[in-house]
Design a protein around this motif. Structure first.
Motif, short mmCIF file in Angstrom:
data_model
loop_
_atom_site.label_atom_id
_atom_site.label_comp_id
_atom_site.label_asym_id
_atom_site.label_seq_id
_atom_site.Cartn_x
_atom_site.Cartn_y
_atom_site.Cartn_z
N TYR A 92 0.89 -1.43 0.42
CA TYR A 92 0.11 0.42 -0.01
C TYR A 92 0.49 1.20 -0.15
CZ TYR A 92 -3.81 -2.98 0.58
OH TYR A 92 -5.02 -3.86 1.17
N SER A 93 0.20 2.32 -0.25
CA SER A 93 0.93 3.92 -0.52
C SER A 93 0.31 4.84 1.08
CB SER A 93 0.74 4.14 -1.83
OG SER A 93 -1.26 4.42 -1.70
N ASN A 148 1.89 -0.28 -10.02
CA ASN A 148 1.15 0.69 -10.00
C ASN A 148 0.94 2.49 -9.76
OD1 ASN A 148 -0.42 -2.09 -10.78
ND2 ASN A 148 -0.77 -2.10 -8.32
N LEU A 149 1.95 2.39 -8.47
CA LEU A 149 2.49 3.64 -7.64
C LEU A 149 3.02 4.39 -8.18
CD1 LEU A 149 2.26 2.30 -4.50
CD2 LEU A 149 0.20 3.26 -5.61
N PRO A 150 2.97 5.54 -8.77
CA PRO A 150 4.03 6.61 -9.15
C PRO A 150 5.61 6.32 -8.98
CG PRO A 150 3.05 7.98 -7.76
CD PRO A 150 2.32 6.44 -8.29
N ILE A 151 6.52 6.51 -9.74
CA ILE A 151 7.65 6.14 -9.28
C ILE A 151 8.38 7.90 -8.51
CG2 ILE A 151 10.23 5.66 -10.03
CD1 ILE A 151 9.28 2.97 -10.50
N LEU A 169 -4.26 2.69 -1.77
CA LEU A 169 -4.00 2.47 -3.41
C LEU A 169 -3.13 1.24 -2.91
CD1 LEU A 169 -3.64 5.98 -5.45
CD2 LEU A 169 -5.00 3.60 -6.06
N TYR A 170 -2.29 0.40 -3.97
CA TYR A 170 -1.71 -0.24 -3.11
C TYR A 170 -0.43 -1.06 -5.72
CZ TYR A 170 -4.66 -4.03 -4.75
OH TYR A 170 -6.12 -4.70 -5.67
N ASP A 171 0.70 -1.20 -4.83
CA ASP A 171 1.58 -2.13 -5.99
C ASP A 171 0.91 -3.45 -5.14
OD1 ASP A 171 3.11 0.58 -6.98
OD2 ASP A 171 4.44 0.04 -5.98
#
Ligand SMILES: C[C@](O)(CO)[C@H](O)COP(=O)(O)OP(=O)(O)OC[C@H]1O[C@@H](n2ccc(N)nc2=O)[C@H](O)[C@@H]1O
Ligand SMILES: Nc1ncnc2c1ncn2[C@@H]1O[C@H](COP(=O)(O)OP(=O)(O)OP(=O)(O)O)[C@@H](O)[C@H]1O
Length: 376
Positions: A8-9, A94-97, A37-39
């Motif tokens: 998760y973020s 899925n999340l921004p770098i 939101l998660y990777d």
């Protein structure tokens, strides 16, 4: 069979940066909040004579060697535990770098959780936190989940009571994803450069923003009267704190008016305005004027981010404007929290009309963080 772990973020609900330390880090005080939101990581591990780590990712920007936070975590954990294993991890991004949402840090925490499960290990909680802190300042928060206070260089985490708004603990949230990446070490360097000529800002007796922010959090969450400790906290890592009055859950406000009065403490914000803690904890936080110090250095460099914050906020005085909008961590992602999903969707549309990618999600309280961790 791979072990699947959701990574998760987080966002920072306020962040105060202190002076640089001799080890190159900065002291800071922040309130972390995990988001839905998660990777995803898929980990396979088996004991072997020598340790071999293999990483894969759907995103070509992710380093697949010892620079990767997942690699660092697996190598460190095996070494501390005196084990050797062949470990393969697929990191589904899925999340921004470089988004300030702690994605790389969360990947590392997820890898540790996955490694423990795959190798049937049971690492003592203190050791887990110690290893996590060595991998990155933002990693330990993901071993707590939900809302947590961060101090020291961000790695010293304490679970915070659930943050609610009008009875909701999964608060609608929009994440704006600007088309730029902000380097965290560079943002800290810019902070130092900006205030090099104004040493008073790093002089605790004159202006200690960290102490101020700590007091702010204490004023919102500090009511001790109803603090409960439930040893079966969802994570199994920490007891679950629950601040029934500040959480504002309606059922907690039942009882005679006298009892309600007893359970409805007031505190004052920085301007001396009385805050009714029974109201809800997010609004009480917002009213204290919490800020993210990184905005001071990141917005002048990327003026479009200030504009995006305005779009997240929406027209002032309107019912559907954000409760709070801010930069997350050192950016570049920004977040807005809203009263309802439809208000969040309206904000998403405002951003998309201006060509900014935006995602609708919710805050993720600690019990949900842990209950869905292994879902595919
Ligand atoms: C900005 C935040 O995301 C807020 O939550 C975090 O403070 C950053 O945490 P992180 O990405 O895990 O950072 P780390 O990997 O520990 O550190 C990366 C670099 O950022 C700088 N850094 C980080 C944390 C801190 N308290 N002071 C610093 O000066 C240091 O130059 C460090 O070498
Ligand atoms: N597992 C990982 N996923 C993504 N990037 C990684 C990972 N491991 C190392 N990196 C490197 O770290 C850099 C920053 O990654 P990350 O996405 O964690 O930044 P961030 O969102 O700003 O994190 P934070 O909120 O902790 O500052 C990237 O430029 C990338 O090269």
């Amino acid at each position: 069979m791979p072990t699947h772990v959701r990574s998760y973020s987080k966002i920072n609900l306020g962040l105060a940066i202190g002076p640089p330390r001799s080890d190159g880090f900065h002291s800071l005080v922040t309130l972390y909040q995990t988001l839905a939101l998660y990777d995803q990581i898929a980990l396979v591990a088996r004991p072997a004579a020598v340790t071999r780590i293999t990483l894969r990712s759907n995103d070509p920007r992710v380093p697949l060697d010892a620079r990767n936070t997942v690699w660092k975590m697996v190598a460190k954990a095996l070494s501390v535990l005196n084990r050797t294993a062949e470990v393969t991890v697929h990191i589904q991004k899925n999340l921004p770098i470089q988004g300030g949402m702690g994605a790389g840090s969360a990947n590392a925490a997820a890898a540790l959780i996955g490694l423990e499960k795959a190798l049937c290990l049971s690492i003592p909680p203190e050791t887990r936190l110690e290893i996590a802190a060595q991998v990155g300042s933002d990693v330990p928060l993901f071993l707590v989940g939900g809302a947590s206070f961060g101090s020291n260089r961000g790695e010293a985490v304490t679970p915070a009571p659930v943050i609610t708004f009008e009875g909701q603990s999964e608060i609608p949230c929009v994440i704006a994803l600007p088309n730029v990446g902000v380097s965290t070490p560079q943002a800290f360097r810019d902070w130092d450069a900006r205030f090099k000529s104004a040493p008073d800002l790093h002089n605790p007796p004159i202006r200690d923003t960290m102490n101020e922010l700590s007091r702010t959090y204490a004023s919102v969450f500090g009511y001790q009267g109803e603090m409960e400790s439930n040893q079966s906290g969802a994570s199994g890592i920490f007891p679950e704190p629950s601040l029934s009055v500040a959480s504002g859950s309606p059922e907690k406000l039942q009882g005679t008016p006298d009892e309600q009065l007893h359970r409805s403490p007031e505190t004052t914000d920085r301007s001396g305005i009385k805050i009714d803690l029974a109201e809800n904890s997010l609004l009480a936080l917002v009213r204290t004027g919490i800020e993210n110090d990184f905005e001071t250095v990141v917005f002048p460099q990327y003026p479009s981010l200030r504009e995006i914050k305005r779009h997240l906020m929406g027209p002032s005085e309107q019912e559907n404007s954000a409760i709070i909008a801010a930069l997350s961590g050192s950016g570049s992602a920004l977040f807005g929290l809203y009263r309802s999903k439809s208000h969040a969707e309206a904000a998403q549309q405002r951003l998309q009309q201006h060509g900014v990618k935006a995602l609708v999600t919710t805050t993720l309280p600690r019990p949900l963080y842990w209950s869905d961790m292994f879902a595919e």
